[in-house]
Write a protein that holds these residues in place. Sequence first.
Motif, PDB file in Angstrom:
ATOM      1  N   ASP A   1       0.828  -1.206   0.000  1.00  0.00           N
ATOM      2  CA  ASP A   1       0.000   0.000   0.000  1.00  0.00           C
ATOM      3  C   ASP A   1       0.863   1.257   0.000  1.00  0.00           C
ATOM      4  O   ASP A   1       0.575   2.215  -0.727  1.00  0.00           O
ATOM      5  CB  ASP A   1      -0.914  -0.017   1.228  1.00  0.00           C
ATOM      6  CG  ASP A   1      -1.799   1.216   1.306  1.00  0.00           C
ATOM      7  OD1 ASP A   1      -2.638   1.404   0.406  1.00  0.00           O
ATOM      8  OD2 ASP A   1      -1.642   2.000   2.262  1.00  0.00           O
ATOM      9  N   GLN A   2       1.934   1.253   0.786  1.00  0.00           N
ATOM     10  CA  GLN A   2       2.813   2.415   0.843  1.00  0.00           C
ATOM     11  C   GLN A   2       3.505   2.651  -0.496  1.00  0.00           C
ATOM     12  O   GLN A   2       3.618   3.796  -0.952  1.00  0.00           O
ATOM     13  CB  GLN A   2       3.844   2.237   1.958  1.00  0.00           C
ATOM     14  CG  GLN A   2       3.244   2.348   3.352  1.00  0.00           C
ATOM     15  CD  GLN A   2       4.284   2.143   4.425  1.00  0.00           C
ATOM     16  OE1 GLN A   2       5.101   1.231   4.348  1.00  0.00           O
ATOM     17  NE2 GLN A   2       4.265   2.988   5.436  1.00  0.00           N
ATOM     18  N   VAL A   3       3.970   1.569  -1.123  1.00  0.00           N
ATOM     19  CA  VAL A   3       4.631   1.699  -2.421  1.00  0.00           C
ATOM     20  C   VAL A   3       3.648   2.233  -3.457  1.00  0.00           C
ATOM     21  O   VAL A   3       3.974   3.131  -4.253  1.00  0.00           O
ATOM     22  CB  VAL A   3       5.217   0.347  -2.876  1.00  0.00           C
ATOM     23  CG1 VAL A   3       5.680   0.413  -4.332  1.00  0.00           C
ATOM     24  CG2 VAL A   3       6.381  -0.051  -1.980  1.00  0.00           C
ATOM     25  N   ALA A   4       2.424   1.709  -3.463  1.00  0.00           N
ATOM     26  CA  ALA A   4       1.416   2.148  -4.430  1.00  0.00           C
ATOM     27  C   ALA A   4       1.076   3.616  -4.236  1.00  0.00           C
ATOM     28  O   ALA A   4       0.950   4.383  -5.208  1.00  0.00           O
ATOM     29  CB  ALA A   4       0.155   1.297  -4.298  1.00  0.00           C
ATOM     30  N   ARG A   5       0.924   4.051  -2.996  1.00  0.00           N
ATOM     31  CA  ARG A   5       0.594   5.452  -2.736  1.00  0.00           C
ATOM     32  C   ARG A   5       1.749   6.372  -3.134  1.00  0.00           C
ATOM     33  O   ARG A   5       1.524   7.452  -3.698  1.00  0.00           O
ATOM     34  CB  ARG A   5       0.248   5.648  -1.261  1.00  0.00           C
ATOM     35  CG  ARG A   5      -1.153   5.154  -0.887  1.00  0.00           C
ATOM     36  CD  ARG A   5      -1.517   5.577   0.503  1.00  0.00           C
ATOM     37  NE  ARG A   5      -0.734   4.854   1.499  1.00  0.00           N
ATOM     38  CZ  ARG A   5      -0.317   5.382   2.644  1.00  0.00           C
ATOM     39  NH1 ARG A   5      -0.550   6.647   2.916  1.00  0.00           N
ATOM     40  NH2 ARG A   5       0.359   4.661   3.516  1.00  0.00           N
ATOM     41  N   LEU A   6       2.963   5.937  -2.850  1.00  0.00           N
ATOM     42  CA  LEU A   6       4.108   6.762  -3.205  1.00  0.00           C
ATOM     43  C   LEU A   6       4.245   6.882  -4.720  1.00  0.00           C
ATOM     44  O   LEU A   6       4.511   7.970  -5.248  1.00  0.00           O
ATOM     45  CB  LEU A   6       5.381   6.167  -2.600  1.00  0.00           C
ATOM     46  CG  LEU A   6       6.676   6.949  -2.829  1.00  0.00           C
ATOM     47  CD1 LEU A   6       6.523   8.396  -2.374  1.00  0.00           C
ATOM     48  CD2 LEU A   6       7.836   6.288  -2.101  1.00  0.00           C
ATOM     49  N   GLU A   7       4.037   5.785  -5.431  1.00  0.00           N
ATOM     50  CA  GLU A   7       4.103   5.833  -6.893  1.00  0.00           C
ATOM     51  C   GLU A   7       3.016   6.746  -7.457  1.00  0.00           C
ATOM     52  O   GLU A   7       3.262   7.500  -8.406  1.00  0.00           O
ATOM     53  CB  GLU A   7       3.961   4.417  -7.460  1.00  0.00           C
ATOM     54  CG  GLU A   7       5.187   3.542  -7.206  1.00  0.00           C
ATOM     55  CD  GLU A   7       4.999   2.120  -7.700  1.00  0.00           C
ATOM     56  OE1 GLU A   7       3.829   1.739  -7.989  1.00  0.00           O
ATOM     57  OE2 GLU A   7       6.002   1.384  -7.791  1.00  0.00           O
ATOM     58  N   ALA A   8       1.820   6.693  -6.866  1.00  0.00           N
ATOM     59  CA  ALA A   8       0.732   7.555  -7.327  1.00  0.00           C
ATOM     60  C   ALA A   8       1.060   9.024  -7.096  1.00  0.00           C
ATOM     61  O   ALA A   8       0.793   9.884  -7.946  1.00  0.00           O
ATOM     62  CB  ALA A   8      -0.570   7.183  -6.612  1.00  0.00           C
ATOM     63  N   LEU A   9       1.665   9.317  -5.954  1.00  0.00           N
ATOM     64  CA  LEU A   9       2.023  10.692  -5.661  1.00  0.00           C
ATOM     65  C   LEU A   9       3.118  11.194  -6.592  1.00  0.00           C
ATOM     66  O   LEU A   9       3.096  12.346  -7.028  1.00  0.00           O
ATOM     67  CB  LEU A   9       2.486  10.803  -4.210  1.00  0.00           C
ATOM     68  CG  LEU A   9       1.389  10.630  -3.156  1.00  0.00           C
ATOM     69  CD1 LEU A   9       1.981  10.553  -1.768  1.00  0.00           C
ATOM     70  CD2 LEU A   9       0.382  11.767  -3.230  1.00  0.00           C
ATOM     71  N   LEU A  10       4.059  10.330  -6.927  1.00  0.00           N
ATOM     72  CA  LEU A  10       5.119  10.725  -7.847  1.00  0.00           C
ATOM     73  C   LEU A  10       4.564  10.977  -9.248  1.00  0.00           C
ATOM     74  O   LEU A  10       4.987  11.906  -9.936  1.00  0.00           O
ATOM     75  CB  LEU A  10       6.202   9.646  -7.893  1.00  0.00           C
ATOM     76  CG  LEU A  10       7.123   9.596  -6.663  1.00  0.00           C
ATOM     77  CD1 LEU A  10       7.987   8.341  -6.687  1.00  0.00           C
ATOM     78  CD2 LEU A  10       7.999  10.834  -6.603  1.00  0.00           C
ATOM     79  N   ARG A  11       3.606  10.147  -9.662  1.00  0.00           N
ATOM     80  CA  ARG A  11       2.978  10.373 -10.964  1.00  0.00           C
ATOM     81  C   ARG A  11       2.209  11.687 -10.965  1.00  0.00           C
ATOM     82  O   ARG A  11       2.187  12.411 -11.958  1.00  0.00           O
ATOM     83  CB  ARG A  11       2.035   9.212 -11.316  1.00  0.00           C
ATOM     84  CG  ARG A  11       2.754   7.930 -11.708  1.00  0.00           C
ATOM     85  CD  ARG A  11       1.786   6.976 -12.381  1.00  0.00           C
ATOM     86  NE  ARG A  11       0.689   6.598 -11.507  1.00  0.00           N
ATOM     87  CZ  ARG A  11       0.717   5.554 -10.682  1.00  0.00           C
ATOM     88  NH1 ARG A  11       1.794   4.786 -10.618  1.00  0.00           N
ATOM     89  NH2 ARG A  11      -0.322   5.273  -9.918  1.00  0.00           N
ATOM     90  N   LEU A  12       1.578  11.988  -9.841  1.00  0.00           N
ATOM     91  CA  LEU A  12       0.806  13.223  -9.729  1.00  0.00           C
ATOM     92  C   LEU A  12       1.696  14.453  -9.863  1.00  0.00           C
ATOM     93  O   LEU A  12       1.307  15.463 -10.439  1.00  0.00           O
ATOM     94  CB  LEU A  12       0.070  13.261  -8.380  1.00  0.00           C
ATOM     95  CG  LEU A  12      -0.866  14.442  -8.122  1.00  0.00           C
ATOM     96  CD1 LEU A  12      -2.025  14.422  -9.094  1.00  0.00           C
ATOM     97  CD2 LEU A  12      -1.364  14.401  -6.690  1.00  0.00           C
ATOM     98  N   GLY A  13       2.909  14.348  -9.339  1.00  0.00           N
ATOM     99  CA  GLY A  13       3.800  15.490  -9.360  1.00  0.00           C
ATOM    100  C   GLY A  13       4.714  15.549 -10.548  1.00  0.00           C
ATOM    101  O   GLY A  13       5.456  16.521 -10.717  1.00  0.00           O
ATOM    102  N   ALA A  14       4.666  14.533 -11.436  1.00  0.00           N
ATOM    103  CA  ALA A  14       5.539  14.526 -12.607  1.00  0.00           C
ATOM    104  C   ALA A  14       5.080  15.573 -13.615  1.00  0.00           C
ATOM    105  O   ALA A  14       3.893  15.716 -13.871  1.00  0.00           O
ATOM    106  CB  ALA A  14       5.542  13.145 -13.255  1.00  0.00           C
TER     107      ALA A  14
END
Length: 213
Positions: A195-208
């Motif tokens: 869950d933590q990895v998925a949320r972090l990846e989503a946040l990174l995509r959001l900020g790209a």
Amino acid sequence: MIWVAILALAAVAFATAAFGLRMERPVWTLFAAALVFGLAGYASFGSPDLSGSPTEATQTQAEGEGQLIDSRRSLFGETTQPSRFVTVSDAFARRGQFRDAAQFLQNAVRENPNDEEAWVALGSALVGHAEGHLTPAAVEAFDRARDVAPDSPIPDYYEGVAALQTGDAGRAQVLWTRALANTDEDAEWRPQLEDQVARLEALLRLGAPERTR
């Protein structure tokens, strides 16, 4: 409540980075997401709703370190007892005395260079002593832990936590993804890490930033 202080610190950090350091607008979203993710991580591992009086930043940092120590101990398990140096250093770290904690841990790794937990704890203590910065000495400690246990997810996970504290979400993603790959399918903590990895990846995509066509 401690949440008020945490949110205030997050707001000050964002304002300082965005306006004081003149951060570019495309980076604002990623930085804000990293702050939110950090708060979410604290909510997962910490106890933000416990009552208490206002504390200084060092005490708040020590409380966070206490939560990391508890989670580290649970990952190593009851069958793996820490050395006497690790036990004493943990007591210092819980009080925010990270320099003393690091000194005891240096004794631990001198006595037993193959003590994975001591190396991981040393990395975390050095980050605490550097006020949340992932210093070369801390990275070396995590590297030594990986040398001792190449297939263990624990060094990568805690270096990832330190990377998030520093604000390097990209590095944290790499480390946590590798930690997840080294985590057994039936491990109790695997769902939380997924869950933590998925949320972090989503946040990174959001900020790209958007790609130019």
